[in-house]
Scaffold this motif. Structure first.
Motif, PDB file in Angstrom:
ATOM      1  N   ASN A 198      42.434  42.189  44.105  1.00  0.00           N
ATOM      2  CA  ASN A 198      41.189  41.477  43.811  1.00  0.00           C
ATOM      3  C   ASN A 198      41.393  40.178  43.023  1.00  0.00           C
ATOM      4  O   ASN A 198      40.423  39.604  42.521  1.00  0.00           O
ATOM      5  N   ARG A 199      42.640  39.698  42.938  1.00  0.00           N
ATOM      6  CA  ARG A 199      42.868  38.385  42.345  1.00  0.00           C
ATOM      7  C   ARG A 199      44.225  37.841  42.802  1.00  0.00           C
ATOM      8  O   ARG A 199      45.044  38.556  43.382  1.00  0.00           O
ATOM      9  N   ARG A 206      40.859  39.264  49.276  1.00  0.00           N
ATOM     10  CA  ARG A 206      40.482  39.863  47.988  1.00  0.00           C
ATOM     11  C   ARG A 206      39.361  40.862  48.209  1.00  0.00           C
ATOM     12  O   ARG A 206      38.446  40.645  48.999  1.00  0.00           O
ATOM     13  N   ASP A 207      39.439  41.976  47.479  1.00  0.00           N
ATOM     14  CA  ASP A 207      38.344  42.929  47.468  1.00  0.00           C
ATOM     15  C   ASP A 207      37.680  42.894  46.103  1.00  0.00           C
ATOM     16  O   ASP A 207      37.952  42.003  45.289  1.00  0.00           O
ATOM     17  N   ASP A 208      36.779  43.812  45.839  1.00  0.00           N
ATOM     18  CA  ASP A 208      36.231  43.977  44.489  1.00  0.00           C
ATOM     19  C   ASP A 208      36.339  45.436  44.110  1.00  0.00           C
ATOM     20  O   ASP A 208      36.526  46.311  44.963  1.00  0.00           O
ATOM     21  N   GLU A 210      34.369  47.838  42.960  1.00  0.00           N
ATOM     22  CA  GLU A 210      33.423  48.863  43.394  1.00  0.00           C
ATOM     23  C   GLU A 210      33.552  49.155  44.885  1.00  0.00           C
ATOM     24  O   GLU A 210      33.613  50.317  45.304  1.00  0.00           O
ATOM     25  N   THR A 242      43.211  43.128  38.816  1.00  0.00           N
ATOM     26  CA  THR A 242      42.744  42.977  37.443  1.00  0.00           C
ATOM     27  C   THR A 242      42.955  44.288  36.692  1.00  0.00           C
ATOM     28  O   THR A 242      43.125  45.358  37.307  1.00  0.00           O
ATOM     29  N   GLN A 245      40.679  46.938  38.000  1.00  0.00           N
ATOM     30  CA  GLN A 245      41.038  47.573  39.264  1.00  0.00           C
ATOM     31  C   GLN A 245      42.177  48.576  39.074  1.00  0.00           C
ATOM     32  O   GLN A 245      42.198  49.632  39.710  1.00  0.00           O
TER      33      GLN A 245
END
Length: 469
Positions: A198-199, A206-208, A210, A242, A245
């Motif tokens: 996610n970064r 990239r995912d997030d 949630e 991050t 994550q």
């Protein structure tokens, strides 16, 4: 999914519906770790010339010396009565006398989408990712690309004698789904999971936190434990996640029984320095994972070149493994992994092609490069140690030794048949060998996909060399 046809030798089904096969060849497998000792002193080597392997459905039923014919033996399974052996005697024998029959190879770290960038020129790890890997992986957002990539990838593994693998797809859920679907259809043992990232990655990769968690839970519920599929919490590497994550990844690993964790660690010195800058409170690169609960007996960490004694003590305490990736380490100039030191300090070590940083899916080529890396450090890797690590050793490290990795009754029939020599030079060398280890080491060093005759996954032929007779 198009697959190679089933073996033309398969007879009709038994009353239970399972098909039977009888393979005859020279068997080679391992019942213990041969260690880093001279070949003549190595324990655990099991060589059984001219034996029959009886396969029913997806499993090995019995292993018997051909010289015994079809008479009952004291160590036969109870089900093999004289009438039952008479029925087995009617199964057309697949005669591979003079060839090697080994357990299928287990590749513990490989990237499905990186077949697109294998053999790309001129960069170290971090530049490799940005220049080649990330652009290739972005295409796998398309489900059609993921489906085609998964089929191509599995076919390529079988064509090198690899029957099980721990695999990185991409950040896209559909790329993991495609691998699960294609492997489950043929009951191939596969460990994989959607990549978490996610970064420090480009748009489209990239995912997030949630959504990634929801995707992982859905994949676990749908695939983990089904048709020999296993989910792996798949952290790309610490810089691409991050802290939030990584916490989520640790919760997934701790909260779902039997799942694996796969990631990269301490591959390259610039990478290690970058991790120290991003996670200044961590004791080390490995500690970034350990403090969030990601290091356990089902953790598979690729590379591990630049770990210290304390890191190796953590791996030993948790029963985690390093997936040694020699071809990739040489090609990207990452460093030389000290395998005997890791073993002396109690770390489990498996072998991995790491394609596309590695230059071949062949585990023979991988073992050859592992020999060279150890030779540069004054160690000698025997054929016994290398082959054990790529078969029974990997199965044990993955907690799957009751399923695969040896040629024994009750285990699944993940097997490969090999010619010892494939060309005039190799045949000449084989004729001059004065010991079994010398023959096998020459095969390992000179061999490639030309030597592979047939690959069986769960008892079914998935690759067969043309004109193999």
């Amino acid at each position: 999914m198009s697959l190679p046809p089933a073996s033309p030798h398969l007879p009709g089904a038994t009353p239970s519906g399972a098909r039977r096969r009888v393979l005859r060849a020279d068997l080679l497998d391992f019942v213990a770790d041969p260690g880093f000792v001279p070949p003549a002193e190595a324990p655990g080597v099991r060589h059984r010339p001219d034996h029959r392997v009886l396969i029913e459905g997806d499993r090995i039923v019995a292993v018997r010396p051909a010289a015994a014919g079809w008479q009952p033996l004291p160590d036969d399974p109870p089900a093999l009565s004289a009438p039952e052996l008479a029925a087995w005697a009617q199964v057309p024998e697949e005669d591979h006398r003079g060839r090697l029959l080994l357990p299928g190879f287990i590749d513990t770290h490989v990237h499905c989408p990186q077949l697109d960038v294998i053999a790309s020129f001129g960069t170290e790890l971090l530049d490799w990712l940005n220049t080649y890997t990330f652009p290739a992986e972005r295409k796998y957002a398309d489900p059609a690309v993921s489906q085609a990539g998964a089929e191509r990838f599995l076919n390529a593994l079988w064509a090198q004698g690899t029957t099980s693998a721990v695999v990185f797809p991409t950040v896209h859920k559909c790329s993991a789904e495609a691998l699960f679907e294609h492997a489950a259809a043929v009951r191939m043992r596969l460990v994989t999971g959607k990549v978490l990232m996610n970064r420090h990655a480009p748009d489209g990769l990239r995912d997030d936190v949630e959504q990634a968690e929801r995707d992982c839970v859905d994949l676990i519920q749908r695939w983990h434990g089904r048709d020999r599929q296993a989910f792996a919490v798949t952290v790309r590497f610490a810089p691409c996640s991050t802290p939030e994550q990584l916490v989520m990844a640790g919760q997934l690993a701790q909260g779902h029984a039997g799942v694996y964790m796969q990631t990269h660690v301490a591959e390259n010195r610039d990478e290690v320095r970058w991790v120290a800058e991003l996670f200044p409170s961590a004791r080390s690169y490995l500690d970034v994972y350990d403090r969030d609960g990601l290091i356990g007996p089902r953790a598979v960490l690729a590379h591990g070149i630049w770990l210290n004694d304390e890191d190796r003590a953590v791996l030993r305490a948790h029963g985690a493994q390093i997936a040694h990736s020699p071809s990739s380490n040489l090609f990207l100039g990452s460093g030389l992994f000290d395998w005997p030191q890791a073993q002396q300090q109690g770390v489990n070590v498996s072998l991995a092609s790491d394609v596309g940083g590695g230059t071949s899916l062949s585990m023979l080529r991988t073992m050859g490069d592992a020999y060279k890396i150890q030779a540069l450090q004054g160690h000698r890797l025997t054929a016994w140690k290398a082959l054990h690590t790529a078969t029974a050793g990997a199965a044990q490290s993955l907690g799957l030794s009751e399923e695969m990795g040896r040629i024994e009754p009750g285990l699944l029939a993940d097997l490969c048949i090999w010619d010892v020599a494939a060309d005039e030079v190799a045949r000449h060398r084989d004729n001059l060998a004065s010991s079994l280890h010398e023959r096998i080491f020459a095969w390992l060093t000179l061999g490639d996909d030309r030597n592979l005759v047939e690959t069986l996954v769960a008892g079914q032929t998935r690759y067969q060399k043309k004109h193999a007779a």
